[in-house]
Enzyme design. Structure first.
Site, PDB file in Angstrom:
ATOM      1  N   ARG A 180      -0.643 -11.201  -8.615  1.00 49.29           N
ATOM      2  CA  ARG A 180      -0.042 -10.511  -9.744  1.00 49.29           C
ATOM      3  C   ARG A 180       1.136  -9.664  -9.277  1.00 49.29           C
ATOM      4  O   ARG A 180       1.154  -9.204  -8.130  1.00 49.29           O
ATOM      5  CB  ARG A 180      -1.085  -9.626 -10.431  1.00 49.29           C
ATOM      6  CG  ARG A 180      -1.995 -10.376 -11.388  1.00 49.29           C
ATOM      7  CD  ARG A 180      -1.233 -11.080 -12.484  1.00 49.29           C
ATOM      8  NE  ARG A 180      -0.698 -10.147 -13.441  1.00 49.29           N
ATOM      9  CZ  ARG A 180      -1.265  -9.815 -14.593  1.00 49.29           C
ATOM     10  NH1 ARG A 180      -2.413 -10.368 -14.950  1.00 49.29           N
ATOM     11  NH2 ARG A 180      -0.711  -8.962 -15.418  1.00 49.29           N
ATOM     12  N   LYS A 236       1.961  -4.042  -4.551  1.00 52.19           N
ATOM     13  CA  LYS A 236       1.860  -5.272  -3.761  1.00 52.19           C
ATOM     14  C   LYS A 236       3.184  -5.585  -3.044  1.00 52.19           C
ATOM     15  O   LYS A 236       3.255  -6.432  -2.185  1.00 52.19           O
ATOM     16  CB  LYS A 236       1.439  -6.431  -4.650  1.00 52.19           C
ATOM     17  CG  LYS A 236       0.013  -6.269  -5.225  1.00 52.19           C
ATOM     18  CD  LYS A 236      -0.343  -7.412  -6.164  1.00 52.19           C
ATOM     19  CE  LYS A 236      -1.642  -7.189  -6.925  1.00 52.19           C
ATOM     20  NZ  LYS A 236      -2.853  -7.465  -6.134  1.00 52.19           N
ATOM     21  N   HIS A 281     -13.041  -2.020  -8.175  1.00 50.48           N
ATOM     22  CA  HIS A 281     -12.079  -2.986  -7.634  1.00 50.48           C
ATOM     23  C   HIS A 281     -10.693  -2.416  -7.390  1.00 50.48           C
ATOM     24  O   HIS A 281      -9.759  -3.180  -7.134  1.00 50.48           O
ATOM     25  CB  HIS A 281     -11.922  -4.177  -8.582  1.00 50.48           C
ATOM     26  CG  HIS A 281     -13.130  -5.039  -8.677  1.00 50.48           C
ATOM     27  ND1 HIS A 281     -13.338  -6.132  -7.868  1.00 50.48           N
ATOM     28  CD2 HIS A 281     -14.211  -4.952  -9.470  1.00 50.48           C
ATOM     29  CE1 HIS A 281     -14.484  -6.694  -8.188  1.00 50.48           C
ATOM     30  NE2 HIS A 281     -15.055  -5.991  -9.157  1.00 50.48           N
TER      31      HIS A 281
HETATM   32  C1  26W Z   1      -8.066  -1.550 -17.520  1.00 48.55           C
HETATM   33  C2  26W Z   1      -7.134  -2.557 -17.021  1.00 48.55           C
HETATM   34  C3  26W Z   1      -7.523  -3.106 -15.718  1.00 48.55           C
HETATM   35  C4  26W Z   1      -7.571  -4.457 -15.547  1.00 48.55           C
HETATM   36  C5  26W Z   1      -7.924  -4.985 -14.334  1.00 48.55           C
HETATM   37  C6  26W Z   1      -7.840  -2.287 -14.674  1.00 48.55           C
HETATM   38  C7  26W Z   1      -8.194  -2.804 -13.476  1.00 48.55           C
HETATM   39  C8  26W Z   1      -8.249  -4.149 -13.292  1.00 48.55           C
HETATM   40  C9  26W Z   1      -8.707  -4.718 -11.978  1.00 48.55           C
HETATM   41  C10 26W Z   1      -9.526  -3.718 -11.245  1.00 48.55           C
HETATM   42  C11 26W Z   1      -7.605  -5.203 -11.157  1.00 48.55           C
HETATM   43  C12 26W Z   1      -8.063  -6.199 -10.125  1.00 48.55           C
HETATM   44  O1  26W Z   1      -8.101  -7.373 -10.394  1.00 48.55           O
HETATM   45  N1  26W Z   1      -8.384  -5.738  -8.916  1.00 48.55           N
HETATM   46  C13 26W Z   1      -8.493  -6.632  -7.783  1.00 48.55           C
HETATM   47  O2  26W Z   1      -9.833  -7.003  -7.555  1.00 48.55           O
HETATM   48  C14 26W Z   1      -9.914  -7.961  -6.533  1.00 48.55           C
HETATM   49  C15 26W Z   1     -11.349  -8.405  -6.448  1.00 48.55           C
HETATM   50  O3  26W Z   1     -12.154  -7.409  -5.945  1.00 48.55           O
HETATM   51  C16 26W Z   1      -9.407  -7.384  -5.227  1.00 48.55           C
HETATM   52  O4  26W Z   1      -9.436  -8.398  -4.252  1.00 48.55           O
HETATM   53  C17 26W Z   1      -7.987  -6.873  -5.391  1.00 48.55           C
HETATM   54  O5  26W Z   1      -7.574  -6.228  -4.215  1.00 48.55           O
HETATM   55  C18 26W Z   1      -7.919  -5.934  -6.573  1.00 48.55           C
HETATM   56  O6  26W Z   1      -6.575  -5.564  -6.843  1.00 48.55           O
END
Ligand code: 26W
Length: 780
Positions: free
Chosen positions: A515, A520, A327
């Site tokens: 967020r 962003k 993601h």
């Molecule tokens: C380890 C901490 C952590 C927490 C959350 C790392 C990464 C994340 C996620 C990958 C962040 C996230 O929410 N990504 C979002 O995912 C959405 C669903 O696919 C996308 O539409 C967004 O562009 C993306 O930022």
């Protein structure tokens, strides 16, 4: 639904003096009643899911939001219940005060919730597994322009939409600690189907509540120690988005729900089939980002240690069972665990990871893969365990979440893996559920649509395209404008009540909700507002149509720059709204505690959707889809799903600006933000506001740090690595054109908005889930 039975059961749960019931009492009574009335339907569906090949969605986050209205809608009993409330002299809308279940940070968690909704509606056997955090995402307030955080005790008044299933409780073992995992199940009601999905959330509890002997020795804290340590595991959702917080507790959380979910899956499979030999024929497990990837060694552990399988057989089954969704391209978010930590907390899992890693190396060697490539993709590099590499090695399918994002995975982030297994890679462009994000949040627009084409769109969003024929029908467009106006008025009323701020629904509503993150670029938006302010003041911008710039965003509590940006936005807001020259033209509102329920109100009222991430950084975005579906034009970059939005709805109906990924590849190596700053007076003026006393960060020095990040960079990044100064001119020009288009011809602008709504069909999560089901999970 039998209304009489409903009334009996519902009122039976209320106090005698019905009018005295609090919203929480009404909510509990309603939830319990509906759960009772539909419990048979749910049981039948659960059995049905277990009887065939099914899929499990493992996610550390499910941002479900408020359940009550959505459940009524999907069950098709919203109007009936609404009438029942009226008959009793009650108002269903009073339940708006019921808190969201905010068990997620942002896009990734909300996507998981949309997926469950779509799978249930499509009649697919998909169930979710996650963690039942006691405290969801923190509650945000803004005090003196700064973000404040508070705990979110979302079950304080009860949780009528969950059912505790003690009979499925199991034990989770860490080195030196054993805890209970108790499942709470939430029904996911499909729309226009009898299918009901299940979201199973695990809660950590102590094996032994309390040590009576110790208590009697008057060591009270010691007597409850085990309980506290156990409950810590599911106590709180990590409020981080895109940073790998390498905390032991987080590792324990990940293992907790991975182990519990797999144990549950294997138990049920064995109960039905008497063997696990055919496991891969009956179950597909989707790993939502790297957070549940510890499931891979855990499955192998259970098969080897409990079932006596060979390691090779277990690994080969794991490769068939798991699939991995990425993601984000942010390096900080690709999880890596220190080997020493994993060894300390989960020694057996650590052994298995070593074995998987050795198998990977041997396999690459046997296949003639060059040593340096193997060194890049191996799971253990130095002292770190790379979860994304483990996921790629042991998954059948690997996917990105929008075309451009999947391409970036292939070309860079996961390029080595792509070169080895191109057939594993797929794109699955994200989607959103139109039940919550149109039917529920915008009843007025829904009615207009249904009046024209019937209500088939509720389960087939592609039907919206039929509405394109009204794009030049002035009476339909008038109705659309009226609807938008109504939603803007409702939002204005809500903002007045919640924030104490007046907004003018006749102004343009320009909205950025997501967020808070540097990539962003909320800071770019703030700069543009200051730019417009200066332009109005010095007369270079004339005839500016009154515009309300609305922000909604939470920052990770430890993310200093993001918090500084919140303060900066609020400072800019104060300047423009206190200056008599601009206060009737520009308004800035930073709403507090942006969450799913607030989003429902904001997306419906937006004229302009701000999607302005640096090209190549936003994996997909899903807010962009929600705003589009509700008839907002996108003011955005060529990034994430914006590209596909524009492909569907037409570039002429949106406002695209800025450098593209291919431009940046060319520009960035030479990019010198200091030169841009020095040579462009307006850029200099706007950016200097961070340090020249225009605004105050309360003496923290945080604004200066932001300023330095743009002009000097930092130890971990080049100056202005998100290219704000590079894109700002093109952004401001495009924004001004957009606002002036609205002003000069409302009907022509409404036509663009309408066509965005008409062409949002692709972005239903029903489409996304149908594709996962067919091409990844192979479920029906
Ligand atoms: C380890 C901490 C952590 C927490 C959350 C790392 C990464 C994340 C996620 C990958 C962040 C996230 O929410 N990504 C979002 O995912 C959405 C669903 O696919 C996308 O539409 C967004 O562009 C993306 O930022």
């Amino acid at each position: 639904m039998d209304k009489k039975v409903f009334m009996e059961k519902f009122t039976g749960r209320l106090p005698k003096d019905i009018k005295s019931a609090t919203p929480q009492q009404l909510h509990n009574a309603l939830g319990e009643t509906v759960m009772e009335l539909y419990s048979d339907r749910w049981s039948v569906a659960r059995e049905e899911h277990l009887s065939k090949r099914r899929a499990a969605y493992l996610s550390m986050e499910f941002l479900v939001g408020r359940a009550v209205f959505n459940n009524l809608l999907c069950l098709g009993i919203y109007d009936e219940v609404n009438d029942a409330f009226k008959e009793l002299g009650l108002d269903l809308a009073d339940l708006e005060v019921i808190e969201d279940a905010a068990l997620g940070n942002g896009g990734l968690g909300r996507l998981a919730a949309c997926f469950l909704d779509s799978a249930a509606t499509l009649g697919l056997p998909l169930d979710g597994y996650g963690i039942r955090y006691k405290y969801g995402l923190f509650k945000q307030s803004i005090v003196d322009g700064f973000q404040r955080e508070d705990i979110d005790d979302w079950t304080k008044y009860g949780d009528p939409w969950s059912r505790r299933c003690d009979e499925d409780t199991l034990l989770i073992e860490y080195s030196g600690q054993t805890v209970k995992a108790v499942p709470y199940d939430m029904p996911i009601f499909g729309c226009r189907t009898e299918n009901v999905g299940t979201l199973r959330l695990w809660q950590a509890e102590p094996v032994k509540e309390f040590d009576f002997d110790t208590f009697n020795k008057q060591d009270y804290l010691e007597a409850s120690k085990e309980k506290i340590y156990a409950e810590d595991i599911s106590r709180v959702l990590y409020p981080n988005d895109d940073t790998n917080e390498g905390k032991k507790l987080r590792l324990k959380q990940q293992y907790f729900f991975s182990c519990a979910s797999l144990t549950d899956i294997l138990r049920k499979h064995k109960a039905r089939f008497g063997t696990l030999d055919n496991l891969a024929d009956y179950i597909s497990v989707q790993l939502n980002d790297t957070h549940p990837v510890i499931s891979i060694p855990e499955l192998i552990r259970q098969l080897v240690d409990n079932e006596g399988w060979t390691f090779e057989k277990a690994l080969s089954t794991a490769k068939k069972v798991f699939n991995y969704t990425n993601h984000t391209v942010m390096q900080e978010a690709l999880e890596k665990w220190w080997t020493g930590l994993v060894e300390e907390v989960l020694p057996r899992i650590y052994e298995i990871i070593i074995q998987i890693n050795e198998e990977l190396i041997a396999e690459m060697y046997a296949n003639g893969v060059q040593k340096d490539k193997t060194n890049r993709i191996k799971i253990i590099k130095g002292e770190l365990i790379h979860m994304a590499d483990m996921a790629c090695y042991a998954s059948s399918h690997i996917n990105g979440v929008a075309e451009i994002h999947t391409q970036i995975l292939r070309d860079s982030v996961l390029a080595d893996w792509y070169s080895l297994y191109p057939e594993r890679f797929r794109n699955e462009t994200n989607g959103i559920t139109q039940r919550r994000w149109l039917a529920l949040c915008n009843k007025e627009l829904s009615s207009l649509i249904t009046e024209k084409i019937g209500d088939g769109w509720l389960t087939d969003l592609s039907q919206l395209r039929e509405l394109s024929k009204y794009a030049d029908d002035s009476s339909v467009l008038d109705s659309f404008i009226k609807v938008k106006q109504t939603k803007k008025q409702q939002l204005a009323d809500y903002i007045k009540a919640r924030e104490g701020v007046e907004t003018d629904p006749n102004s343009v509503f320009d909205i950025q909700i997501k967020r808070l993150h540097e990539y962003k670029r909320q800071l770019l938006n703030a700069f543009s507002i200051l730019w417009i302010y200066y332009g109005i003041k010095d007369g270079s911008i004339t005839n500016f149509k009154p515009t309300t710039f609305i922000f909604g965003a939470k920052s990770a509590p430890g993310y200093k720059r993001a918090k500084a940006i919140i303060k900066y936005i609020n400072e800019i807001g104060r300047i423009v709204s206190t200056d008599p020259d601009t206060r009737d033209l520009i308004k800035v509102v930073f709403v507090q505690n942006y969450n799913v329920s607030y989003a429902e109100k904001l997306v419906a009222a937006a004229d302009v959707s701000e999607q302005i991430s640096t090209a190549g950084t936003e994996a997909s975005g899903t807010g962009n889809m929600k705003l589009m579906l509700n008839g907002a034009v996108t003011l955005g970059t060529y990034d994430g799903a914006n590209i596909e939005i524009v492909q569907e709805a037409g570039e002429e109906n949106n406002y695209i600006f800025g450098a593209r990924v291919e431009d940046l590849a060319r520009i960035v190596p030479e990019y010198d933000s200091r030169r841009v700053f020095a040579e462009d007076k307006m850029i200099k003026r706007v950016v200097s506001s961070l340090i020249d006393g225009t605004v105050s960060d309360g003496g923290s020095g945080d604004f200066r740090e932001l300023y330095m990040s743009l002009l000097d960079g930092a130890s971990w990044h080049a100056p202005d690595h998100y290219y704000l100064l590079g894109d700002i001119r093109s952004y401001v020009e495009t924004k001004l054109r957009c606002i002036s288009d609205y002003d000069s011809d409302r009907a022509a602008f409404a036509r663009k908005q309408w066509l965005n709504m008409c062409n949002a069909g692709k972005f239903s999560s029903d489409r996304t889930i149908a594709d996962y089901a067919e091409n990844i999970w192979n479920i029906k």
